[in-house]
Design an enzyme around this catalytic site. Structure first.
Site, PDB file in Angstrom:
ATOM      1  CG  ASP A  10       7.009  -9.552   1.149  1.00 40.32           C
ATOM      2  OD1 ASP A  10       6.376  -8.165   0.797  1.00 40.32           O
ATOM      3  OD2 ASP A  10       7.989  -9.608   1.151  1.00 40.32           O
ATOM      4  N   GLY A  67       0.761  -4.448   7.472  1.00 39.62           N
ATOM      5  CA  GLY A  67      -0.229  -3.620   8.118  1.00 39.62           C
ATOM      6  C   GLY A  67      -1.556  -3.573   7.299  1.00 39.62           C
ATOM      7  CE  LYS A  68      -0.295   0.183   2.244  1.00 36.46           C
ATOM      8  NZ  LYS A  68       0.774   0.293   3.003  1.00 36.46           N
ATOM      9  CB  ALA A 111       6.571  -8.201   4.316  1.00 38.56           C
ATOM     10  CG  ASP A 163      10.122 -12.622  -7.598  1.00 36.86           C
ATOM     11  OD1 ASP A 163       9.359 -11.457  -7.797  1.00 36.86           O
ATOM     12  OD2 ASP A 163      11.365 -12.569  -7.928  1.00 36.86           O
ATOM     13  CB  CYS A 166       5.620   4.895   1.648  1.00 38.68           C
ATOM     14  SG  CYS A 166       7.048   3.558   1.311  1.00 38.68           S
TER      15      CYS A 166
END
Length: 410
Positions: free
Chosen positions: A254, A238-239, A235, A280, A349
């Site tokens: 997710d 996009g990937k 989540a 999880d 990120c």
């Protein structure tokens, strides 16, 4: 006394700033409460802009305030916070000084209004300015080391709007059609502030919003050709969309059901498909290994500092250590789920070495170095064959989010 027009937005901006600096909340989380009393979307946007620019330039704003006071105001003093907001409006949002004063001083009702008025007035008479690029807090400068100045060079720019295309063969045509710029196949960059839902191709699902740097991990896995890939911590999705568009049979996992709903909506809009699992990753086990595993791990997200300047002031050693421990555990599990001959891509990120470079030594797989030919023009891999992006890169084209990416083969 009549409340001046625009005051509620400034009060909301002060609440946003207080939530970030006092309680280490994200601007997004703080907005649910701080902006609830603003019915006008324009006021909400103004409050976010004021708080965002204040956080982006906080170190420099504080330096100006300290230059105009005989005795430094405490860091958590309300007068300092209000002055920060007032100066950000005058110096970054080009709000007229009289409007700044009229909407700012009421925030100090019962407090040192005369002091704030005097400091602001003195700085305006001196015609003070901010530097070309924001200054970073000393603690952040120490963490980012030799990269700090280059990263700071990209923080003064608000990020443009990046789109990832479902059909990469349409890149040139779509770029011309939408009046955008393409920095890589399947990518279009548009000016900031455009209404996403009204852009050409939204209803037909021709694209989704994704920063160019965020698209790199999936690009490094190449074409799927029907092979199976696990998108861990998928989540908001996009990937997953990029992998599905590249021909992979995607399992997207997710732990956050609510965030996966956005992925479901985008899959429906784009006509792409993936198996979605809410679980999880530290407890879940697959039935069989995968041809590839992509772990875009939870992280401090300091790489998103140009669009979320709160991370510069919220994140410290404690959060970095916590995330690094989680990432290590996830990497260990992800490596076990790759079949022989398959690939593992790890991405965060984050600009922190603890979450990036220091994670790779624990992976017991063969490194698969990333080559320059796999990256958009202007980007190069590190000597170790990893990818390290930051906001100061491709600055003339609008910059990038900060990412660390590594790849292995079993």
């Amino acid at each position: 006394m009549t409340t001046p027009a625009g005051f509620p937005a400034r009060r909301a901006a002060l609440r946003l700033l207080d939530a970030v600096l006092r309680r280490a909340e994200t601007l997004e989380k703080a907005g649910a409460s701080a902006l609830s009393g603003l019915p006008d979307p324009a006021d909400k946007g103004l409050a976010r802009a004021i708080a965002g620019e204040t956080l982006r330039w906080l170190t420099d704003l504080d330096a100006l305030i300290d230059s105009a006071t005989q005795k430094p105001l405490p860091d958590d003093a309300k007068a300092r916070s209000v002055l920060r907001l007032m100066l950000a409006q005058a110096l970054r949002l080009e709000t007229k000084p009289h409007a700044v004063i009229a909407t700012g001083l009421p925030l100090l009702a019962g407090g040192p209004r005369r002091l704030a008025h005097g400091v602001f007035g003195a700085l305006m008479r001196k015609e003070v300015t901010l530097p070309d690029t924001p200054s970073l807090p000393d603690s952040v400068m120490m963490r980012w080391g030799d990269r700090a100045d280059a990263i700071a060079g990209g923080l003064g720019m608000l990020p443009p709007l990046d789109l990832a295309l479902r059909d990469v063969s349409q890149t040139k045509a779509r770029a011309v059609q939408m009046g955008g710029e393409s920095l890589a196949e399947g990518h279009i960059r548009l000016p900031r502030g455009m209404a996403v839902e009204k852009l050409e191709g939204f209803d037909e699902g021709a694209w989704w919003v994704q920063d160019l740097a965020a698209s790199l991990p999936t690009r490094l896995l190449g074409e799927g050709k029907g092979r199976r890939v696990l998108d861990l911590c998928a989540a908001p999705g996009g990937k997953t969309l990029a992998l599905a568009a590249a021909g992979w049979e995607v399992t997207a996992l997710d732990v956050h059901e609510k965030r996966l709903n956005l992925l479901r909506e985008n899959l429906q809009r784009t006509g792409l498909s993936a198996q979605i699992i809410t679980a999880d990753a530290l407890e879940w086990e697959p039935d069989a290994p995968f041809d590839a595993v992509l772990l875009d791990a939870p992280c401090t997200a300091t790489g998103t500092c140009r669009r979320h300047p709160d991370v510069i002031h919220r994140i410290a050693a404690r959060q970095i250590m916590h995330m690094a421990e989680l990432q290590s555990a996830l990497l260990s599990r992800a490596a076990n789920w790759v079949m022989p001959g398959g690939q593992l891509v790890y991405a965060v990120c984050s600009l922190e070495e603890e979450e990036g470079e220091q994670q790779v030594s624990s992976v017991e797989m063969t490194p698969a170095p990333i080559s320059e030919t796999e990256l958009p023009a202007g980007l190069k891999p590190t000597p170790e064959g990893h990818v390290r992006t930051h906001p100061g890169q491709l600055a003339q084209a609008g910059g990038l989010d900060g990412f660390f990416i590594a790849r292995w083969q079993k």
